[in-house]
Design an enzyme around this catalytic site. Structure first.
Site, PDB file in Angstrom:
ATOM      1  N   HIS A  12      36.895 -10.061  19.014  1.00  0.00           N
ATOM      2  CA  HIS A  12      35.871  -9.810  19.919  1.00  0.00           C
ATOM      3  C   HIS A  12      35.594  -8.367  20.251  1.00  0.00           C
ATOM      4  O   HIS A  12      35.416  -7.994  21.134  1.00  0.00           O
ATOM      5  CB  HIS A  12      35.442 -10.485  21.178  1.00  0.00           C
ATOM      6  CG  HIS A  12      36.694 -10.443  22.190  1.00  0.00           C
ATOM      7  ND1 HIS A  12      37.187 -11.627  22.852  1.00  0.00           N
ATOM      8  CD2 HIS A  12      37.428  -9.384  22.645  1.00  0.00           C
ATOM      9  CE1 HIS A  12      38.184 -11.163  23.512  1.00  0.00           C
ATOM     10  NE2 HIS A  12      38.355  -9.851  23.455  1.00  0.00           N
ATOM     11  N   HIS A  59      36.607  -9.196  31.064  1.00  0.00           N
ATOM     12  CA  HIS A  59      37.208  -7.933  30.924  1.00  0.00           C
ATOM     13  C   HIS A  59      36.709  -7.214  32.288  1.00  0.00           C
ATOM     14  O   HIS A  59      36.265  -5.872  32.154  1.00  0.00           O
ATOM     15  CB  HIS A  59      36.602  -7.026  29.770  1.00  0.00           C
ATOM     16  CG  HIS A  59      37.245  -7.606  28.425  1.00  0.00           C
ATOM     17  ND1 HIS A  59      36.603  -8.938  27.902  1.00  0.00           N
ATOM     18  CD2 HIS A  59      38.269  -7.165  27.830  1.00  0.00           C
ATOM     19  CE1 HIS A  59      37.333  -8.955  26.875  1.00  0.00           C
ATOM     20  NE2 HIS A  59      38.166  -8.000  26.730  1.00  0.00           N
ATOM     21  N   HIS A 192      46.952  -6.428  18.933  1.00  0.00           N
ATOM     22  CA  HIS A 192      46.462  -4.819  19.162  1.00  0.00           C
ATOM     23  C   HIS A 192      46.947  -4.313  20.401  1.00  0.00           C
ATOM     24  O   HIS A 192      47.234  -5.154  21.311  1.00  0.00           O
ATOM     25  CB  HIS A 192      44.915  -4.985  18.991  1.00  0.00           C
ATOM     26  CG  HIS A 192      44.130  -5.663  20.015  1.00  0.00           C
ATOM     27  ND1 HIS A 192      44.238  -6.981  20.068  1.00  0.00           N
ATOM     28  CD2 HIS A 192      43.192  -5.201  20.885  1.00  0.00           C
ATOM     29  CE1 HIS A 192      43.388  -7.482  20.974  1.00  0.00           C
ATOM     30  NE2 HIS A 192      42.813  -6.470  21.472  1.00  0.00           N
ATOM     31  N   GLU A 239      45.336 -12.024  23.973  1.00  0.00           N
ATOM     32  CA  GLU A 239      44.325 -12.846  23.973  1.00  0.00           C
ATOM     33  C   GLU A 239      44.437 -14.003  22.928  1.00  0.00           C
ATOM     34  O   GLU A 239      43.631 -14.835  22.789  1.00  0.00           O
ATOM     35  CB  GLU A 239      43.018 -12.044  23.519  1.00  0.00           C
ATOM     36  CG  GLU A 239      42.599 -10.902  24.474  1.00  0.00           C
ATOM     37  CD  GLU A 239      41.473  -9.940  23.802  1.00  0.00           C
ATOM     38  OE1 GLU A 239      41.083  -8.955  24.563  1.00  0.00           O
ATOM     39  OE2 GLU A 239      41.450  -9.896  22.706  1.00  0.00           O
TER      40      GLU A 239
END
Length: 278
Positions: A12, A59, A192, A239
């Protein structure tokens, strides 16, 4: 009775929202990622799910460091898209599947999961971008149940507990007395890291092993602690916990309808998979 008809897992990356807004899907930088979705949209046209249960991480739009639930579920009639600072255009609001939301919430609490219940909930890019990738016209033919997982404030829920949460959600869906076809989304990852000494870190070998495990050994990643997962995937790569929740909803065998993996998209190992229960 309700039935899970598929599991969709996808990255995402916030920059995807800008790419969608600017119609850059065929740009050489973005095309390898967006090329992963036409086959999935064909599947959606054929299967026509009624409800999406979306497993994702907030977030800072609803929860920040001062208030960070381990697990939360939305039970609202509507979920409003708001930008949490990336400059992404907001999307039309998402209708909520209230009856299923409350049913899952009640079932999870009775299954010893302490859920935070949100009768009002804003949704950010982790929820909205997978929806826009699936339905690019942004006219939602489904109702939604948001399930939010803490991937921000350590200690995180363990991979083992996230998988078990998925199992409990799967049991709740199977026990829902109304006919409904449910698509479960796991949103985020893969490897990441966006800050610090390891900014830009990507672990292709781990990502490919994890993607294979989603099919052939879905509890493989439950051996890793939250710190282990940071080491293997980067601070934001955790995630993948959302993938584990989604995959846990169908603990039996699955077949791969489509799979796509591309490095990098905005310093992220961007991956998409679609499974059907066997």
């Amino acid at each position: 009775m309700a039935k899970i008809v598929g599991i969709l897992t996808t990255s995402h990356v916030p920059a995807l929202g800008k790419a969608i807004h600017l119609n850059l899907q065929q740009d050489p930088y973005w095309k390898p990622f967006f090329d992963g979705f036409p086959a999935i949209r064909e599947w959606l046209d054929r299967v026509k799910p009624d409800i999406v249960v979306s497993c994702y991480n907030d977030h800072g739009l609803n929860f920040f460091l001062d208030k960070q639930p381990t697990f939360a579920i939305g039970t609202a009639p509507e979920y409003v898209s708001e930008d949490e600072g990336w400059g992404i255009p907001t999307m039309p609001s998402f209708p909520g599947a209230e009856d299923l939301s409350w049913h899952i919430r009640d079932s999870l609490v009775r299954d010893d999961f302490d859920m935070v219940t949100c009768q009002e909930m804003l949704v950010d890019h982790a929820f909205t971008l997978p929806m826009a990738l699936l339905w690019p016209e942004q006219k939602w033919p489904v109702k939604s149940v948001p399930v939010c997982v803490n991937t921000v404030l350590f200690p995180l829920p363990s991979a083992r507990r996230c998988y078990r949460l998925g199992e409990a959600i799967g049991r709740a869906i199977a026990a829902f007395p109304e006919d409904a076809k449910v698509l479960v989304i796991g949103s985020g990852g893969l490897s990441h890291q966006l800050e610090g000494e390891r900014a830009g870190f990507i672990n292709k070998d781990f990502d490919l092993k994890f993607m294979d495990s989603m099919v052939n050994d879905p509890t493989w990643a439950t051996q890793f602690s939250d710190v282990d997962l940071v080491e293997q995937t980067g601070n934001e790569g955790v995630e993948l916990l959302n993938w584990l929740v989604a995959r846990g909803t169908v603990p039996g065998a699955v077949k791969v309808v489509h799979s796509n993996f591309h490095i990098p998209i905005s310093n992220t190992a961007a991956a998409t998979m679609l499974f059907e229960p066997v």
